[in-house]
Scaffold this motif. Structure first.
Motif: not given
Length: 70
Positions: A52-53, A36-38, A5-11
């Motif tokens: 925001l997304a 990356s989940g780390h 979801r983090f990556a989806e938000c950035l997109v």
């Protein structure tokens, strides 16, 4: 928030990890670790990014201007 979801938000926001780093004024390595989940994504950051997304996803990009000349 999951890393996905983090990556989806950035997109949705059309932000790179570097742009998010600049907005947050933090270390790029931390943003990359969250992506990356780390590293755990803090709750307040998750709510902010998701909000925001969702605005961007709901509003979408206007298209009525496409095909106009001049």
């Amino acid at each position: 928030m999951t890393p996905e979801r983090f990556a989806e938000c950035l997109v949705s926001l059309r932000w790179t990890t570097i742009e998010l780093t600049s907005a947050l004024q933090c270390q790029l390595s931390w943003v990359e670790a969250m992506e990356s989940g780390h590293a755990e994504i803090p709750e307040d950051l998750a709510r902010w990014l998701d909000g925001l997304a969702r605005c961007h996803e709901t509003a979408a990009v206007p298209t009525s201007y496409r095909g106009l000349t001049g």
